[in-house]
Design a protein around this motif. Structure first.
Motif, short mmCIF file in Angstrom:
data_model
loop_
_atom_site.label_atom_id
_atom_site.label_comp_id
_atom_site.label_asym_id
_atom_site.label_seq_id
_atom_site.Cartn_x
_atom_site.Cartn_y
_atom_site.Cartn_z
N PHE A 165 0.88 -1.17 0.00
CA PHE A 165 0.00 0.00 0.00
C PHE A 165 0.91 1.22 0.00
O PHE A 165 1.73 1.39 0.91
CB PHE A 165 -0.91 0.02 1.23
N VAL A 166 0.81 2.07 -1.02
CA VAL A 166 1.80 3.13 -1.24
C VAL A 166 1.18 4.51 -1.01
O VAL A 166 0.09 4.80 -1.50
CB VAL A 166 2.38 3.07 -2.66
N ILE A 167 1.89 5.34 -0.25
CA ILE A 167 1.49 6.73 -0.02
C ILE A 167 2.57 7.62 -0.63
O ILE A 167 3.71 7.62 -0.18
CB ILE A 167 1.33 7.02 1.48
N ASN A 168 2.19 8.35 -1.67
CA ASN A 168 3.12 9.19 -2.41
C ASN A 168 2.95 10.63 -1.94
O ASN A 168 1.94 11.28 -2.24
CB ASN A 168 2.84 9.07 -3.91
N ILE A 169 3.91 11.14 -1.18
CA ILE A 169 3.79 12.46 -0.56
C ILE A 169 4.40 13.54 -1.46
O ILE A 169 5.50 13.38 -1.98
CB ILE A 169 4.48 12.48 0.82
N GLY A 170 3.67 14.63 -1.61
CA GLY A 170 4.18 15.78 -2.35
C GLY A 170 4.48 16.93 -1.40
O GLY A 170 3.88 17.04 -0.33
N TYR A 171 5.42 17.76 -1.78
CA TYR A 171 5.77 18.92 -0.96
C TYR A 171 6.44 19.98 -1.83
O TYR A 171 7.02 19.68 -2.86
CB TYR A 171 6.71 18.52 0.19
N LYS A 172 6.35 21.23 -1.40
CA LYS A 172 7.01 22.32 -2.11
C LYS A 172 8.47 22.38 -1.69
O LYS A 172 8.78 22.30 -0.50
CB LYS A 172 6.32 23.65 -1.80
N SER A 173 9.37 22.51 -2.66
CA SER A 173 10.80 22.54 -2.32
C SER A 173 11.52 23.77 -2.85
O SER A 173 12.61 24.10 -2.39
CB SER A 173 11.49 21.28 -2.85
N ILE A 174 10.92 24.46 -3.82
CA ILE A 174 11.54 25.66 -4.37
C ILE A 174 11.31 26.84 -3.43
O ILE A 174 10.19 27.07 -2.96
CB ILE A 174 10.98 25.98 -5.77
N ASP A 175 12.37 27.59 -3.17
CA ASP A 175 12.31 28.76 -2.29
C ASP A 175 11.82 28.39 -0.88
O ASP A 175 11.10 29.16 -0.24
CB ASP A 175 11.42 29.85 -2.89
N ARG A 176 12.22 27.21 -0.43
CA ARG A 176 11.85 26.75 0.92
C ARG A 176 13.11 26.31 1.65
O ARG A 176 14.06 25.81 1.05
CB ARG A 176 10.89 25.57 0.84
N THR A 177 13.11 26.48 2.96
CA THR A 177 14.23 25.99 3.77
C THR A 177 14.00 24.52 4.09
O THR A 177 12.87 24.03 4.03
CB THR A 177 14.32 26.78 5.08
N PRO A 178 15.06 23.79 4.46
CA PRO A 178 14.86 22.40 4.89
C PRO A 178 13.88 22.29 6.05
O PRO A 178 13.10 21.34 6.12
CB PRO A 178 16.27 21.97 5.30
N GLU A 179 13.89 23.27 6.95
CA GLU A 179 12.99 23.24 8.10
C GLU A 179 11.53 23.37 7.66
O GLU A 179 10.65 22.68 8.19
CB GLU A 179 13.34 24.37 9.08
N GLN A 180 11.27 24.24 6.70
CA GLN A 180 9.91 24.41 6.20
C GLN A 180 9.42 23.13 5.50
O GLN A 180 8.27 22.72 5.67
CB GLN A 180 9.85 25.59 5.23
N ILE A 181 10.31 22.52 4.74
CA ILE A 181 9.96 21.27 4.07
C ILE A 181 9.68 20.18 5.10
O ILE A 181 8.71 19.43 4.99
CB ILE A 181 11.10 20.83 3.12
N MET A 182 10.53 20.12 6.12
CA MET A 182 10.35 19.13 7.18
C MET A 182 9.00 19.29 7.86
O MET A 182 8.30 18.30 8.13
CB MET A 182 11.46 19.27 8.21
N ASN A 183 8.62 20.52 8.16
CA ASN A 183 7.33 20.77 8.82
C ASN A 183 6.17 20.29 7.95
O ASN A 183 5.22 19.67 8.45
CB ASN A 183 7.17 22.26 9.13
N ASP A 184 6.25 20.58 6.66
CA ASP A 184 5.20 20.19 5.72
C ASP A 184 5.09 18.67 5.64
O ASP A 184 4.00 18.09 5.76
CB ASP A 184 5.52 20.79 4.34
N VAL A 185 6.23 18.02 5.46
CA VAL A 185 6.24 16.56 5.30
C VAL A 185 5.86 15.86 6.61
O VAL A 185 5.14 14.85 6.60
CB VAL A 185 7.62 16.09 4.80
N SER A 186 6.31 16.39 7.73
CA SER A 186 6.01 15.77 9.02
C SER A 186 4.51 15.70 9.28
O SER A 186 4.01 14.69 9.79
CB SER A 186 6.69 16.55 10.15
N VAL A 187 3.80 16.76 8.94
CA VAL A 187 2.35 16.77 9.12
C VAL A 187 1.71 15.64 8.31
O VAL A 187 0.81 14.94 8.80
CB VAL A 187 1.76 18.14 8.68
N GLN A 188 2.19 15.44 7.10
CA GLN A 188 1.61 14.41 6.23
C GLN A 188 1.96 13.00 6.73
O GLN A 188 1.11 12.10 6.72
CB GLN A 188 2.09 14.60 4.80
N ILE A 189 3.19 12.80 7.16
CA ILE A 189 3.58 11.48 7.67
C ILE A 189 2.85 11.17 8.97
O ILE A 189 2.38 10.05 9.18
CB ILE A 189 5.10 11.39 7.86
#
Length: 217
Positions: free
Chosen positions: A68-92
């Motif tokens: 069973f596969v969950i394909n997560i999307g996130y914005k990475s352009i003009d974002r810091t690693p911390e912002q990306i982490m926050n976005d992805v963490s909520v989804q995971i």
């Protein structure tokens, strides 16, 4: 039978039909959830400047293999690693698995680093294997070489954080405490021997994909 009785009878028939239809849909949903609960889960994360569609072929292959596969999307352009982490963490964190399910992770390039960062801060129950695909685990000299280029600055801070210096995003991550496998590619398309030593995929040296404690390469 008067008109009022006929209306009431028809109304009750409609209600009964809707109830049966709803029950059928609910039973189908239960059957789907039951079938899903038997499958191991794989979470996919794409790389820098990409979208989740790039991971769809891999998702399909894994589904065909019974995951069973969950394909997560996130914005990475003009974002810091911390912002990306926050976005992805909520989804995971929103993912719910049963006690009999194992959850695996696979990430391409930056996506692999984001997975490592998430697992640094979160202990996942029933964690299985982690696969890093072309991830610059030691950073990449590509970013070092082009650090002052206007187009790298345009891509944003996440891209600029992927260098080889000790303060870079990859260098800030702890060695994995979980089983991790590495997949690295080699490309001869780009003439970049002046700033990327050894074999590479055009951006990341094969040597830079390796990480302490890896189980497979």
């Amino acid at each position: 039978m008067n008109i009022h009785t006929a209306v009431i009878k028809n109304y009750l028939l409609i209600l009964n039909f809707l109830f049966v239809l709803q029950l059928s849909g609910f039973q189908e949903l239960q059957a789907l959830q039951k079938a899903t609960a038997k499958k191991d889960v794989v979470v996919l994360l794409h790389g820098l400047g990409r979208g989740k569609s790039i991971m769809e072929p891999l998702k399909k292959r894994l589904q065909d293999a019974g995951f069973f596969v969950i394909n997560i999307g996130y914005k990475s352009i003009d974002r810091t690693p911390e912002q990306i982490m926050n976005d992805v963490s909520v989804q995971i964190n929103a993912i719910r698995v049963d006690s009999n399910q194992t959850i695996h992770f696979a990430g391409h390039s930056l996506g692999g680093l984001v997975i490592r960062a998430y697992l640094d801060s979160n202990r996942v129950k029933n964690l299985g294997r982690v696969v890093l695909i072309g991830s610059p685990n030691k950073g990449t000299p590509f970013v070092d070489y082009f650090r002052d280029a206007w187009w790298l600055k345009l891509v944003g801070p996440a891209a600029a954080s992927l260098g080889t210096d000790t303060k870079s995003f990859p260098r800030s991550l702890r060695p994995p405490y979980y089983p991790v496998g590495i997949i690295a590619g080699v490309s001869k398309t780009f003439d970049n021997e002046d700033f990327i030593p050894g074999e590479d995929d055009g951006v990341v040296p094969v040597e830079s994909t390796k990480v302490e404690g890896m189980k497979d390469f």
